[in-house]
Motif scaffolding. Structure first.
Motif, PDB file in Angstrom:
ATOM      1  N   TYR A 180     -32.800 -14.281 -30.948  1.00  0.00           N
ATOM      2  CA  TYR A 180     -33.016 -15.215 -29.851  1.00  0.00           C
ATOM      3  C   TYR A 180     -32.088 -16.416 -30.249  1.00  0.00           C
ATOM      4  O   TYR A 180     -31.521 -17.045 -29.130  1.00  0.00           O
TER       5      TYR A 180
ATOM      6  N   GLU B 290     -41.945  -8.269 -28.585  1.00  0.00           N
ATOM      7  CA  GLU B 290     -41.325  -9.776 -29.067  1.00  0.00           C
ATOM      8  C   GLU B 290     -40.790  -9.071 -30.633  1.00  0.00           C
ATOM      9  O   GLU B 290     -41.686  -9.594 -31.523  1.00  0.00           O
TER      10      GLU B 290
ATOM     11  N   LEU C 208     -35.702 -21.568 -25.456  1.00  0.00           N
ATOM     12  CA  LEU C 208     -36.974 -20.915 -25.464  1.00  0.00           C
ATOM     13  C   LEU C 208     -37.474 -20.941 -27.088  1.00  0.00           C
ATOM     14  O   LEU C 208     -38.582 -20.568 -27.275  1.00  0.00           O
TER      15      LEU C 208
ATOM     16  N   THR D 299     -36.788 -11.118 -33.091  1.00  0.00           N
ATOM     17  CA  THR D 299     -36.619 -12.322 -32.727  1.00  0.00           C
ATOM     18  C   THR D 299     -35.527 -13.173 -33.299  1.00  0.00           C
ATOM     19  O   THR D 299     -35.122 -14.421 -32.662  1.00  0.00           O
TER      20      THR D 299
ATOM     21  N   LEU E  21     -36.525 -11.054 -20.148  1.00  0.00           N
ATOM     22  CA  LEU E  21     -37.568 -12.239 -20.612  1.00  0.00           C
ATOM     23  C   LEU E  21     -38.786 -11.943 -19.877  1.00  0.00           C
ATOM     24  O   LEU E  21     -40.076 -12.228 -20.421  1.00  0.00           O
ATOM     25  N   ALA E  22     -38.936 -11.336 -18.848  1.00  0.00           N
ATOM     26  CA  ALA E  22     -40.248 -11.029 -18.101  1.00  0.00           C
ATOM     27  C   ALA E  22     -41.000  -9.871 -18.894  1.00  0.00           C
ATOM     28  O   ALA E  22     -42.088  -9.984 -18.953  1.00  0.00           O
TER      29      ALA E  22
ATOM     30  N   ASP F 233     -42.397 -11.532 -21.932  1.00  0.00           N
ATOM     31  CA  ASP F 233     -43.554 -12.485 -21.510  1.00  0.00           C
ATOM     32  C   ASP F 233     -44.705 -11.812 -21.134  1.00  0.00           C
ATOM     33  O   ASP F 233     -45.923 -12.135 -21.240  1.00  0.00           O
ATOM     34  N   ARG F 234     -44.711 -10.626 -20.373  1.00  0.00           N
ATOM     35  CA  ARG F 234     -45.691  -9.607 -20.015  1.00  0.00           C
ATOM     36  C   ARG F 234     -46.521  -8.830 -21.225  1.00  0.00           C
ATOM     37  O   ARG F 234     -47.338  -8.376 -21.278  1.00  0.00           O
TER      38      ARG F 234
ATOM     39  N   VAL G 116     -46.443  -8.868 -25.467  1.00  0.00           N
ATOM     40  CA  VAL G 116     -46.192  -9.728 -26.641  1.00  0.00           C
ATOM     41  C   VAL G 116     -45.783  -8.742 -27.756  1.00  0.00           C
ATOM     42  O   VAL G 116     -44.916  -8.960 -28.636  1.00  0.00           O
TER      43      VAL G 116
END
Length: 225
Positions: free
Chosen positions: A88, A82, A97, A85, A72-73, A76-77, A79
């Protein structure tokens, strides 16, 4: 400094037969060996970047074993990481989320009902790449808890499925990015079709350029045509 990602015929965690199996879940089209190697290379590049991002997050806590929070980190840092998806909605890591889904009557849809048909889907082929993911983790100097391995496997499976679907769309001329001068018989997914699909899946930036460059290196190293 980034490590250049190269590999020979036996080094990739995403083996040609496994990659072709993903493509078969999506399309009846023939997939050339060079296309499968290209898809394998692109997926390896993407997963390596995700693992490296998670590794940096873990290093801040002096850990070499990755946990889902590190994933997740990393996303998040950056994009660009990602991808895949659709996974998820199937992973406890991302629960809460992905937003709340409502039906036509305005009632919240339980997560178990959001998944839809399981075949053909990357989720149905989960576990396909777990052994290879563990090898890739070791090559980056880390290990991961089972839940993290499962997430990386799921993301890889979904990403490859999306790549296969877009490549098939390029062959059929159903993609807006399909080149007008594409060479092919309309029944075979080739290397260039996967490269075009890569530009669709990776929306830009350093990761897309690295994936495209890495695919070129993989093709030369494995002498595929």
């Amino acid at each position: 400094m980034r490590n250049e990602i190269t590999f020979g015929p036996d080094a990739s965690p995403f083996k040609v037969p496994l990659v072709k199996a993903v493509f078969r879940d999506v399309t009846p089209m023939h997939v050339s060996r060079s296309a499968a190697w290209t898809a394998a290379s692109v997926t390896r590049t993407v997963l390596t970047e995700i693992i490296d991002g998670a590794r940096r997050a873990a290093a801040e806590e002096s850990r070499k074993k990755l946990v889902p929070g590190d994933l997740l980190a990393a996303i998040d840092r950056n994009v660009e990481l990602e991808v895949g998806t659709h996974w998820y909605h199937h992973s406890p890591t991302f629960r809460g989320l992905t937003g709340v889904l409502y039906d036509a009557e305005g009632v919240v849809v339980p997560s178990r009902q959001r998944r839809g048909p399981r075949r053909p889907s990357a989720v149905a082929g989960a576990h396909r790449f777990e052994a290879g993911i563990r090898r890739l983790l070791r090559s980056r100097g880390v290990t991961a808890v089972p839940a993290m391995v499962r997430d990386l496997d799921g993301i890889a499976s979904v990403f490859l499925t999306d790549l296969a679907r877009d490549a098939a769309g390029v062959v059929r001329g159903g993609s807006l990015r399909a080149p007008a001068d594409r060479i092919g018989d309309g029944r075979t997914i080739g290397r260039d079709d996967v490269l075009t699909a890569t530009t669709i899946q990776l929306f830009g930036g350093a990761l897309r350029q690295q994936a495209l460059a890495g695919a070129g290196v993989a093709a030369r190293d494995t002498s595929v045509g």
